[in-house]
Design an enzyme around this catalytic site. Structure first.
Site, PDB file in Angstrom:
ATOM      1  CB  ILE A 469      -1.001  -0.025   1.173  1.00 57.08           C
ATOM      2  CG1 ILE A 469      -0.289  -0.118   2.536  1.00 57.08           C
ATOM      3  CG2 ILE A 469      -1.938  -1.214   1.039  1.00 57.08           C
ATOM      4  CD1 ILE A 469      -1.252   0.041   3.722  1.00 57.08           C
ATOM      5  CB  THR A 471       4.234  -0.061   3.226  1.00 50.19           C
ATOM      6  OG1 THR A 471       3.727  -1.183   2.478  1.00 50.19           O
ATOM      7  CG2 THR A 471       3.087   0.613   3.925  1.00 50.19           C
ATOM      8  CB  ALA A 513       7.029  -5.586   7.694  1.00 44.70           C
ATOM      9  CE  LYS A 611      17.475   5.126  -0.150  1.00 46.58           C
ATOM     10  NZ  LYS A 611      18.214   4.834  -1.359  1.00 46.58           N
ATOM     11  CD  GLU A 683      -1.340   0.934  12.346  1.00 50.27           C
ATOM     12  OE1 GLU A 683      -0.905  -0.200  12.656  1.00 50.27           O
ATOM     13  OE2 GLU A 683      -2.534   1.178  12.207  1.00 50.27           O
TER      14      GLU A 683
END
Ligand SMILES: Cc1cc2nc3c(=O)[nH]c(=O)nc-3n(C[C@H](O)[C@H](O)[C@H](O)COP(=O)(O)OP(=O)(O)OC[C@H]3O[C@@H](n4cnc5c(N)ncnc54)[C@H](O)[C@@H]3O)c2cc1C
Ligand code: SF4
Lengths: 726, 330
Positions: A469, A471, A513, A611, A683
């Site tokens: 999305i 990410t 992740a 990164k 988040e």
């Protein structure tokens, strides 16, 4: 060999593997798929907050060139309906639409027009006339509707110890209420779909965060087998929680396709993104704290009053953070919900923590000020290595380290406890701190790996129904495969976002992740292990995968794998932690302020790619800044519509609003979290930014800002707190 | 969007002719406001007459010793023009605080003057709004009016004019040149260009139907040393002003010889504070006089239910803008 590995395996700071596709406009988002013969649908919204449709005149619209159908409750097909009273909204919940004359809120879909072109559909949608019988008393004013609040079934109240006793034993107490407004997700990519219904089967190019859940919701809504639904969403232009569930436009587009026998594209307009996707509801959080002069907390309660729709329940778990963050013997969490005539709110940008931490971490700052204690020390004093709310130890908790290292990097020692003591010209300068935590809800996740040997090189393709999305999922999954297969990232292809691929939990709640990468790891390890086993090679023997394929006399090999939380995981509380420090300059005349700099420290397990991780944190911080600075949706008090209706009025931060940001990841090895030690980051960055800035504003001005967003007009009207030397 | 025809007028006469033969036609400048409003179904022209390619794109000297800004020149080119920056930095500063670089590149000077209010009721066709649909009532008056007027409003409309450029033009003093339907020019003093809502809120300006804005004339260079445009907003760019102040001072021998002061975000038109300008003239530029000026400016403020903050914010903004204008190092 070693070098190529280090340059592309887990932990390497490589560029996005899909970056070139994106900058060349070749990454295909939902409505960019070349589907032939598609028609265009445009939703029509109700213009009353509560009532009933009594007449519909679609003749003018139907007479227009290109108009193919006008669908309203009168001619819509019958869909599955929500069974119980006020069912919980979840990621697999069905989305029935146009099923009755009833109107539940202003902006609810009351019809859809399908036409040959987008422009025709938009124009025709305006020409369909609805006549309503309005209910004179819709519930649209939060402040006047509190007596309607009920105890939600979604989140239960919680009590540990005895609040009254805890407060009685305190030297200082605090009783303060914090308000956060309605906010909207507003990902850059609008919600959109191209739907085809063909021979009872659905193909949906639909912008979704969770693929498997979406197939379930679609199948259940139309009451067809799940296997007959295919959802494809390889690139998602942001979701922020709004694309976790399947929204009603998805159902409308499929319904229209079924009716017309051709594919239908439907885009939710930016204006409709306010009314036809989820939102964050207004929260009123009452915090009561008790503490001893030595800084130890004796009591903490967190009572949240929010609203849900009149037909479904969603409760943001604002109090969650107050249950676990500090060492406090007496603790109470409650939730109450007002059913209001707005759409059902849903998870948005760190649901629970983002808003809950604003209340908790502001209250902690207020208490530190009462105790005349440094707010960093006050938090450290109340640290706990046990999650008292869940009665489990933390798998790893480096909150103290985050606070100490952050304070050091930031130059916290230069802060004066007395507000208004740092001034420069027009500017009042303040420092603020907050602690952050975010659950790392790792979940079962599967994947498939396909190995192909070509000119001595192994090319790997990893497939799963995961989503990216924005990410960096593609990149970290490729890095994982590279690491566990021992091939460079350049030889790995990752394919995501298709319900034909193995099931994952999708992107949301910061679990992506960890879940995706462990799933990919499992498939890769299975492949290598089986190839070794076949040839009786010891598991620990280090043989390149190309050699293994050769020994197996294979040109191509496929393996699947899946990973799930361990027993140890279930016995622990697994969280990421962080600390945010900010310096804010407030213009004493106008109430405008600038966040000059921020130091954000995170302990979030194994950092797969510095990164992409950095991108996640600064993205989160930006959302946090949006919360505190400007984001709010205003409700029209007489009609109940949202009068914040475009991105010209719904203000997200601009570049100039963002500070100089330093992001620090602490090294943390947490193998209880999962085998790769990966925790959620997405988040964590959002959490507590609002409190950090609000606390800095207090330090700068002596004004305690308990109502987000903190705008110039609120700052001008606010009074300096008693006890502050003005 | 509703269907409409597009007329690419070749010259001014053609444009004027097209406009006078169709009451439902609109001129199209950069389209940054008009096209948005058409998409929202608020403006419903059945013909667009493109005037952005008619010329009128220069900054030139005029006979009064000032500058003339072409009506179709973009906001970016105007604000960044060397002559404008040198002689009317207040205007430049105000213009550069507006919208975003992309929007300013598209927006024309004529269009800027005629941009319509951002009142949310005006934008939402399902809401009552006398400006959009005369006679339907003013939704904002008894509804959400935090962003609305404190000066000069009427029962019929409490909207504010959103332009930043116009606030600076009001402080500086300018003349708008328009072409009437018959092709002859007409000059309108800037303070008479926009109007208060009264009982005709659908009319934003005193422009006659079909009139085309071709130029804005500026007087002799003024406030080129002591100027400040203060724009209060919740984010640092790409937001309309809650309140704004354009302040310019001419100072000689330690005294203010001329003051230019106007406010944005407070009224249906750019709010020129003539009384305060006169008050400041001859006074010393100090805090006490700036504070007195701010008090005077707000004396007639009539805030609504939701915008009382604008009175205090207005006062402080005037003090701050005057102070920063005075203290500015040339
Ligand atoms: C998101 C957003 C944010 C913005 N923020 C700001 C801000 O902060 N401050 C600010 O000041 N402005 C702001 N703007 C407004 C912007 O400045 C105006 O949209 C712009 O100046 C209008 O110029 P235009 O040439 O595009 O006008 P158009 O949209 O082309 O036209 C506007 C009106 O003027 C008429 N018109 C155009 N040219 C002429 C002419 N020569 N003669 C007669 N009539 C004419 C048109 O018929 C139309 O009615 C913002 C706009 C947007 C979309
Ligand atoms: S203030 Fe003016 S523009 Fe706004 S609703 Fe009232 S009449 Fe319409």
């Amino acid at each position: 060999m070693m070098n190529t590995l280090k340059a592309s395996g887990v932990g390497a700071s490589i560029n996005r593997v899909e970056g070139r596709l994106k900058v060349r406009g070749m990454a295909k988002y939902a409505t960019e798929f070349p589907v032939e013969n598609k028609a265009f649908a445009q939703g029509i919204n109700s213009t009353i907050a509560k009532g009933e449709i009594i007449a519909i005149d679609s003749s003018e619209a139907e007479g227009l060139d290109g108009v193919l159908a006008v669908i309203t409750y009168k001619n819509a097909e019958k869909l599955n309906h929500l069974e119980e009273e006020m069912p919980l909204l979840a990621t697999t919940t069905i989305a029935p639409v146009l099923q009755s004359a009833k109107v539940n809120y202003y902006g609810e879909y009351v019809g859809v027009v399908v036409a040959e072109t987008f422009e025709q559909a938009q124009y025709a949608a305006r020409l369909v006339k609805f006549e309503y019988k309005e209910d004179p008393d819709p519930t649209i004013r939060f402040d006047e509707s509190k007596s309607k609040a009920y105890k939600p079934k979604g989140n239960s109240d919680y009590l540990r110890g005895d609040m009254e006793a805890g407060l009685a034993e305190a030297d200082e107490t605090l009783d303060a209420t914090y308000i956060t407004p309605i906010e909207h997700h507003h990902p850059m990519e609008l919600h959109a779909i191209i739907a085809s219904w063909e021979n009872g089967k659905v193909t949906a190019y639909s912008s979704q965060q969770m693929v498997n859940e979406s197939t379930i919701a679609i199948a259940d809504t139309f009451q067809i087998p799940k296997k007959d639904v295919r959802v494809i969403t390889p690139f998602v232009g942001g979701g922020f929680g709004s694309k976790l569930n399947t929204e009603r436009h998805v159902i409308l587009a499929i319904m229209a396709s079924k009716l017309l026998g051709r594919p239908v594209q439907m885009t939710v307009t930016r204006q409709q993104m306010f009314t036809n996707t989820g939102m964050r509801q207004q929260n009123e959080q009452r915090m009561q704290l008790g503490a001893k002069m030595d800084g130890s907390l004796t009591a903490l309660s967190h009572d949240t009053l929010s609203h849900t729709s009149t037909y479904q329940e969603y409760q943001e778990p604002c109090g969650m953070i107050s249950k676990m963050l500090y060492q406090v013997p007496n603790n109470q969490i409650t939730y109450r919900l007002i059913p209001m005539n707005f759409q059902t709110p849903f998870a948005m940008r760190a649901p629970g923590e983002a808003t809950g931490s604003f209340a908790l971490e502001s209250a902690m700052d207020e208490m530190a000020w009462k105790l005349k204690m440094d707010p960093v020390d006050f938090r450290i004093k109340n640290d706990t290595q046990i999650d008292l709310g869940a009665d489990k130890p933390f798998s790893s908790r480096l909150l103290i380290e985050c606070l100490r290292i952050g304070a050091d990097k930031f130059g916290w020692e230069n802060r004066s406890m007395q507000p208004r003591s740092k001034q420069e010209g027009n500017w009042l300068i303040g420092y603020g701190v907050s602690a952050a935590s975010r659950n790392s809800p790792y979940q079962e996740s599967s994947s498939k790996v396909i190995l192909e040997l070509e000119n001595e090189k192994v090319y790997a393709t990893v497939q799963m129904d995961a989503t990216d999305i924005g990410t960096g999922s593609y990149t970290i999954i490729a890095q994982t495969a590279s690491e566990y297969l021992g091939v460079p990232v350049a030889q790995v292809t990752v394919e995501l976002g298709d319900s034909r691929f193995p099931i994952t939990p999708g992107s949301g709640g910061s679990w992506g992740a960890a879940s995706y990468c462990n799933g990919a790891r499992a498939a890769c390890q299975n492949a290598i292990d089986t190839l070794k086993q076949n040839k009786n090679i010891g598991k620990d023997q280090d043989i390149p995968v190309a050699e293994l394929l050769k020994q197996n006399k294979l040109k191509k090999y496929e393996a699947e794998g899946s990973a799930a939380p361990s027993e140890a995981f279930k016995k622990h509380s697994v969280f990421s932690f962080g600390a945010n420090f900010s310096e804010v300059w407030v213009d004493k005349h106008t109430g405008m302020y600038r966040i000059k700099r921020m130091v954000n420290v995170a302990s979030a397990g194994n950092i797969l790619n510095p990164k992409t991780a950095y991108g996640q944190i600064i993205g989160g911080l930006t959302m946090g800044v949006g919360m505190v600075l400007s984001e709010q949706t205003r409700v029209e008090p007489n009609f109940g519509n949202f009068i914040t209706r475009s991105l010209a009025d719904y203000h997200v931060p601009v570049n100039l609003d963002m500070a100089n940001i330093e992001v620090i990841f602490l090294p943390e090895e947490d193998k209880i979290a999962n085998e790769m030690g990966v925790k959620g980051i997405g988040e964590l960055g959002i959490t507590s930014v609002a409190a950090s800035v609000a606390n800095a504003i207090f330090n700068a001005t002596g004004k305690r800002m308990r109502h987000l967003p903190i705008t110039p007009e609120k700052l001008i009207e606010a009074q300096v707190e008693p006890g502050v030397v003005a | 969007m509703r269907p409409f025809t597009y007329t690419g007028a070749k010259n001014t006469e053609e444009a004027l002719q097209a406009a006078s033969s169709n009451a439902n036609a609109h001129y199209l400048g950069g389209g940054t406001n008009l096209i948005d409003l058409m998409k929202e179904d608020v403006e419903r022209p059945d013909e667009l007459i493109n005037v952005a390619s008619l010329g009128y794109k220069k900054v030139s000297s005029n006979e009064k010793g000032g500058l003339t800004l072409g009506g179709m020149l973009s906001n970016s080119e105007t604000a960044n023009h060397r002559e404008v920056r040198t002689h009317f930095p207040l205007l430049s500063m105000a213009m550069l605080s507006a919208a975003t670089g992309q929007l300013r590149n598209m927006a024309t000077n004529g269009g800027n003057l005629l941009q319509r209010t951002r009142c949310p009721y005006f934008y939402e066709t399902s809401m009552p709004c006398n400006k959009r649909a005369p006679g339907t009532g003013c939704g904002a008056k008894n509804g959400m009016n935090a962003l609305h007027a404190i000066f000069g409003w009427s029962e019929a409309c409490v909207a504010v004019h959103p332009s930043d450029m116009c606030v600076a033009l009001a402080a500086i003093g300018a003349t708008v040149e328009v072409r009437q339907s018959d092709g002859s020019p007409r000059m309108i003093e800037f303070i008479d260009f926009h109007r208060l809502p009264g009982d005709r809120p659908e009319k934003d300006t005193n422009l006659m139907p079909g009139e085309l804005i071709t130029a804005i004339h500026l007087p002799q260079p003024i406030f080129s040393k002591h100027y400040y445009y203060l724009k209060v907003r919740e984010r640092s760019s790409y937001a309309f002003a809650l309140v704004s102040v354009a302040a310019g001072l001419e100072i000689q021998g330690g005294r203010i010889t001329k003051a230019g002061l106007a406010m944005g975000g407070v009224s249906h038109k750019p709010w020129k504070l003539i009384q305060v300008e006169n008050y400041l003239s001859g006074k010393t530029p100090d805090q006490a006089n700036f504070e007195a000026a701010a008090e005077l400016a707000m004396k007639e403020a009539r805030p609504l239910e939701g915008n009382k903050y604008k009175v205090e914010m207005g006062k402080k903004s005037i003090i701050s803008a005057l102070t920063q204008a005075y203290e500015r190092k040339a």
